[in-house]
Structures are given as structure tokens and as C-alpha cells.
Design an enzyme around this catalytic site. Structure first.
Site, mmCIF file in Angstrom:
data_model
loop_
_atom_site.group_PDB
_atom_site.id
_atom_site.type_symbol
_atom_site.label_atom_id
_atom_site.label_comp_id
_atom_site.label_asym_id
_atom_site.label_seq_id
_atom_site.Cartn_x
_atom_site.Cartn_y
_atom_site.Cartn_z
ATOM 1 N N ASN A 174 45.205 37.352 41.712
ATOM 2 C CA ASN A 174 45.935 37.973 40.527
ATOM 3 C C ASN A 174 47.033 38.737 41.287
ATOM 4 O O ASN A 174 47.063 39.592 42.110
ATOM 5 C CB ASN A 174 45.059 38.881 39.760
ATOM 6 N N HIS A 195 34.839 43.918 27.508
ATOM 7 C CA HIS A 195 35.760 45.068 27.532
ATOM 8 C C HIS A 195 36.149 45.579 26.139
ATOM 9 O O HIS A 195 37.095 45.124 25.810
ATOM 10 C CB HIS A 195 36.943 44.854 28.397
ATOM 11 N N ARG A 222 31.867 47.202 28.248
ATOM 12 C CA ARG A 222 32.154 48.302 29.163
ATOM 13 C C ARG A 222 33.448 49.091 28.048
ATOM 14 O O ARG A 222 33.859 48.511 27.241
ATOM 15 C CB ARG A 222 33.279 47.519 30.188
ATOM 16 N N TYR A 231 44.941 51.989 33.193
ATOM 17 C CA TYR A 231 44.275 50.962 33.192
ATOM 18 C C TYR A 231 43.263 50.665 31.941
ATOM 19 O O TYR A 231 42.468 51.333 31.653
ATOM 20 C CB TYR A 231 43.370 51.029 34.439
ATOM 21 N N ASP A 269 34.437 51.408 34.393
ATOM 22 C CA ASP A 269 35.289 51.165 35.486
ATOM 23 C C ASP A 269 36.350 52.350 35.867
ATOM 24 O O ASP A 269 37.130 52.677 35.042
ATOM 25 C CB ASP A 269 35.937 49.544 35.351
ATOM 26 N N HIS A 291 38.155 52.377 38.818
ATOM 27 C CA HIS A 291 39.080 51.621 39.281
ATOM 28 C C HIS A 291 39.742 52.357 40.376
ATOM 29 O O HIS A 291 40.898 52.256 40.701
ATOM 30 C CB HIS A 291 40.379 51.199 38.043
ATOM 31 N N GLU A 298 31.574 51.837 37.858
ATOM 32 C CA GLU A 298 32.171 51.043 38.702
ATOM 33 C C GLU A 298 33.230 51.405 39.673
ATOM 34 O O GLU A 298 34.406 52.147 38.989
ATOM 35 C CB GLU A 298 32.735 49.570 37.936
ATOM 36 N N GLU A 316 34.776 44.434 43.779
ATOM 37 C CA GLU A 316 35.499 43.094 43.297
ATOM 38 C C GLU A 316 36.673 42.909 44.184
ATOM 39 O O GLU A 316 37.283 42.098 44.101
ATOM 40 C CB GLU A 316 35.942 43.335 41.742
ATOM 41 N N ARG A 345 30.096 43.377 43.145
ATOM 42 C CA ARG A 345 30.819 42.911 42.202
ATOM 43 C C ARG A 345 31.724 41.905 42.415
ATOM 44 O O ARG A 345 32.469 41.095 41.805
ATOM 45 C CB ARG A 345 31.901 44.244 41.844
ATOM 46 N N HIS A 400 32.511 39.720 39.162
ATOM 47 C CA HIS A 400 33.758 40.041 38.590
ATOM 48 C C HIS A 400 34.228 38.959 37.748
ATOM 49 O O HIS A 400 34.077 37.747 38.178
ATOM 50 C CB HIS A 400 34.763 40.226 39.708
ATOM 51 N N ASP A 431 41.341 36.570 34.925
ATOM 52 C CA ASP A 431 42.242 36.306 36.307
ATOM 53 C C ASP A 431 41.157 35.312 37.241
ATOM 54 O O ASP A 431 41.670 34.660 38.082
ATOM 55 C CB ASP A 431 42.742 37.188 36.982
ATOM 56 N N GLU A 478 30.274 39.755 34.141
ATOM 57 C CA GLU A 478 31.492 40.196 33.428
ATOM 58 C C GLU A 478 32.077 38.884 32.760
ATOM 59 O O GLU A 478 32.234 38.007 33.431
ATOM 60 C CB GLU A 478 32.721 40.950 34.332
ATOM 61 N N TRP A 493 44.967 52.275 42.674
ATOM 62 C CA TRP A 493 45.165 51.572 41.234
ATOM 63 C C TRP A 493 43.954 51.151 40.924
ATOM 64 O O TRP A 493 43.152 50.292 41.723
ATOM 65 C CB TRP A 493 46.363 50.839 41.134
HETATM 66 O O1 EZ4 Z 1 41.668 44.961 37.817
HETATM 67 O O2 EZ4 Z 1 41.044 41.600 37.352
HETATM 68 O O3 EZ4 Z 1 36.463 45.130 36.415
HETATM 69 N N1 EZ4 Z 1 37.615 44.678 36.548
HETATM 70 C C1 EZ4 Z 1 38.734 44.929 36.837
HETATM 71 C C2 EZ4 Z 1 40.070 43.915 36.565
HETATM 72 C C3 EZ4 Z 1 40.701 43.960 37.734
HETATM 73 C C4 EZ4 Z 1 41.677 42.822 37.622
HETATM 74 C C5 EZ4 Z 1 42.406 42.388 39.125
HETATM 75 O O4 EZ4 Z 1 42.870 41.240 39.172
HETATM 76 O O5 EZ4 Z 1 38.711 45.973 37.444
HETATM 77 O O6 EZ4 Z 1 40.315 44.234 35.270
HETATM 78 CO CO CO Z 2 36.658 46.556 38.061
#
Ligand code: EZ4
Ligand code: CO
Length: 412
Positions: free
Chosen positions: A37, A122, A147, A159, A220, A222, A246, A272, A293, A322, A326, A349, A412
């Protein structure tokens, strides 16, 4: 069964996908997902310029040998671009072997260890009301694990929250809002860790009191927290019995999880963005997480992820592959075959792909009562319609990024 042809197909039905298609001298075809991605074309170049010439004429049955040859002969090991390219080759070879044997890939991996794969989707909302609607919409779609991502007061865009337009256009459940906006530059989002840590426990309190204690809930973070912030979040969320929390800290520093682990019994998931077993070496050995993941697509394919999962199984650590949009339908199918076969499957997921994507990739998986099954077609059970794929050329797309209020770039 020799490899006669190796093509790299880029298509962007709802988002960009990179697919490797191998054709053998006896006319079989195998597919592998190579989608990275936001950096898709780097993998395209790696495949086209460096791997395709090495594959032509090779015995397609020699999966392990091909993996070792591509990994070791490059000298430059690991990294997401390399490992996504190797993953695509490996997955396509498993697809071919399944077709040659007349069996679905999961049979070649030892056969089914379960009837189906529990999957989570999600749900998200800028407000509690929007979040509840999204949870209900997911339950109606059959999800049995969800999630939760929620807007934080004072932050505009963060996010995992469907934007207004995509939320309404997609009735809160289809996922073309998912990160990687199309555009020449990455979108900028904002972040404030203290505001997030104050807000999130109340969100889970509200969700648990509305939906009860049974529903498995995930979240998550992130990669945004320091170890001590992550420890606090894990503790604060303990009353809400999460299935997992996560990516609490940036993944590079495996040691960070020792501190988190010492302070909380909330189950942890990570990986991931990892791409080899070496990224997991310490956290698995020290039992610092509960779920790994990695996706087949980003971790060297079925062959390498199976080794990671076998290693993890010695420590009672399970899979949590994961599966955002994407990961292409080819990558998702590979995940389902592997998840069905290994003993230490945890959860999968699963975000539903858009309709255009489903027309480009012909799929044979099933979705029943919140569980996925890859189906029983020989190989992976996924086809690629080249005419449909050709309608959607690559479009530049980037993941967003974050700045703090003072302008500092944040994880991020
Ligand atoms: O940010 O797939 O758990 N899932 C994630 C995703 C990732 C994207 C990155 O390409 O964290 O949303
Ligand atoms: Co994630």
C-alpha cells in the site's frame, strides 16, 4: 511443470493492487498478491526487473528451493519490498501446486484444522451514535467480532474513521475509505495522545454497556504510543475485556513490549508491518504478545508465514493475519488457506472489498455466520479477469500521515 511466463498486473478497481501471474508449460496459471500500500510500483519494478527473469524455466514444484534462492541469492535480505515480491512468487507457486494436484491449498498444508475462520470487521464513528450504527451494520453483515475505532474530541481526522462521504455512500460498512487516499501527496491528519488516552476507555464503556459482554472487541492504536502510555491504555481497557489491543508501540523496538506486558493483561497483537521471522524473534521467545499480525502478502508468502506461525505456536501465540482492503482477494485467499490449516489460528481481519474489485477477482470463498472458508477449488480458488483489470489503471495513492499540534511529524 516449468514456469513459461511471469506477468505483473497492476489494477486499481477500488484501490491499487499488484498481482503476479505465473503460467507453466502445461498451461496452468498461479496468482500471487504483491500489493504494498502506497509503495506499489517499487514491488512492480522489483518483480519485473529482477525476479521475473530468474523465474522463467524454473521447476514450479520447487517452492522451498525457489524461496531460498530468491531470499539468499539477492544478498540484500528482508524489507517490505523484497518480501512482498517473494511472497507473490511463493503464493503463485502454491496456487500452481494446488491446481496440479487438484486440491485446495489448505489440503497441501495439512488439511483443515477447523470448519471456518472467525473474522473481524472495522466499526468506526466520529461520535458514539455513529459508532453504534456502524457496529449494528457490521452485526447485520454477519460479523461476530468487531474492531472499534472512535473519533477523539478536538481532533479532525484520525486513523480508522470513515469520512463523512464514504460513510454515507457506503452505508457505514464498505471500505473504500480505508487509508491510502488517491492523490499526488499524502493527506495530513492530526494527533494528540493525551486526548486519545482520556477518551478511549469511555468509548469502550459505552460499547460494552450497549452490546453486552459477549461480543469480541478489538482496537488498533496504530503505533502511536510510548511504552508507558501503552501500559496505561492496556490497564485502562482491562475492564472491557478486549480480544486484543493492536500495535501499541512502533514496531521496530521489540523490547518496548516488555514494559507494556509487565503492566497489563490486555492481550496484545503486533506485526502487520513486520516482514520476516527475525522481526518476531524476541517478542515471541519472551512471550510479549498474544497474536502475530503478519499477512501472507507482506511476509514472504505462505511458506515463510507458516514458519513464523509454527514458531509462535511453541509459545501459545496465535495468528491474527492482517486483512485490510489493501490485501487483494488473492492475498486474502492465501490467508484463508493457511489459517484453515494451522493449529494456532486466532482470528482473521476481514474488510469487504468493493464491487469493482470483486468483478476483477473471481473468488470462491464463503462467508457464513461470521466465519470465512476459502472453498474447495484447486489451488487458491481465485481468478483474475484481465479485461476487467485493464479498465482500471494505477492511480497514485498514499497513506496519510500525522502531525502533533505543534507541527511535529508523529508515528502513523
Ligand atoms: O493501516 O492496511 O489493522 N489494520 C491496519 C490497516 C493499515 C493499512 C496499511 O496499508 O492498521 O488499516
Ligand atoms: Co493495524
Amino acid at each position: 511443470m516449468r514456469i513459461d511466463k511471469a506477468e505483473v498486473i497492476v489494477t486499481s478497481p477500488d484501490r491499487n493492487f499488484v498481482t503476479l501471474k505465473l503460467t507453466t508449460d502445461d498451461g496452468l496459471t498461479g496468482l500471487g498478491d504483491a500489493t504494498l500500500n502506497g509503495r506499489e510500483l517499487a514491488v512492480v519494478a522489483y518483480l519485473k526487473e529482477h525476479l521475473v527473469p530468474l523465474l522463467l524455466g524454473r521447476d514450479a514444484h520447487r517452492i522451498e528451493d525457489t524461496w531460498q534462492f530468491l531470499y539468499r541469492s539477492a544478498y540484500w535480505r528482508r524489507g517490505p519490498v523484497t518480501m512482498a515480491a517473494i511472497a507473490a512468487v511463493d503464493t503463485a507457486l502454491w496456487d500452481l501446486k494446488g491446481k496440479a494436484a487438484g486440491m485446495p491449498v489448505y489440503q497441501l498444508l495439512g488439511g483443515a484444522s477447523r470448519e471456518g475462520l472467525l473474522a473481524y470487521g472495522h466499526a468506526s464513528g466520529r461520535t458514539i451514535k455513529e459508532l453504534f450504527d456502524s457496529i449494528r451494520a457490521h452485526r447485520e453483515l454477519g460479523y461476530r467480532a468487531i474492531r472499534i475505532q472512535a473519533g477523539v474530541p478536538g481532533l479532525n481526522a484520525i486513523y480508522g474513521i470513515a469520512s463523512n462521504d464514504t460513510f454515507e455512500a457506503n452505508e457505514g460498512v464498505r471500505y473504500d475509505h480505508e487509508p491510502a487516499q488517491r492523490g499526488a501527496l499524502p493527506a495530513e491528519e492530526d494527533w494528540d495522545t493525551r486526548a486519545y488516552l482520556r477518551h478511549l476507555p469511555g468509548v469502550f464503556e459505552a460499547v460494552r454497556s450497549e452490546f453486552g459482554p459477549e461480543l469480541p472487541l478489538l482496537h488498533d492504536a496504530h503505533h502511536r504510543l510510548t511504552p508507558v502510555q501503552a501500559a496505561r491504555l492496556g490497564k485502562d481497557l482491562e475492564p472491557y475485556d478486549l480480544f486484543w489491543l493492536e500495535d501499541v508501540t512502533p514496531a521496530e523496538n521489540q523490547e518496548a513490549l516488555r514494559l507494556v506486558r509487565r503492566h497489563t493483561t490486555t492481550p496484545l497483537a503486533i506485526g502487520e508491518v513486520f516482514n520476516t521471522v527475525w522481526d518476531y524473534q524476541q517478542i515471541v521467545r519472551e512471550q510479549l504478545v498474544d497474536y502475530v499480525r503478519s499477512a501472507v502478502t507482506h511476509t514472504g508468502g505462505i511458506t515463510h508465514l507458516k514458519k513464523i506461525l509454527d514458531y509462535a505456536s511453541q509459545y501459545q501465540i496465535k495468528s491474527g493475519m492482517h486483512g485490510p482492503t489493501d490485501i487483494s482477494p488473492v492475498g486474502m485467499a492465501a490467508a484463508m488457506h493457511l489459517g484453515l490449516a494451522v493449529h494456532n489460528f486466532g482470528i482473521q481481519e476481514y474488510m469487504m472489498h468493493g464491487e469493482r474489485t470483486d468483478r476483477v477477482f473471481e473468488q470462491s470463498f464463503t462467508w457464513t455466520d461470521g466465519h470465512l472458508h476459502p472453498g474447495d477449488e484447486p489451488g487458491l480458488g481465485v481468478g483474475l479477469d484481465l479485461d476487467e483489470a485493464g479498465k482500471y489503471p494505477y492511480i497514485t495513492a498514499y497513506l496519510p500521515f500525522n502531525r502533533l499540534a505543534d507541527g511535529t511529524v508523529h508515528d502513523w
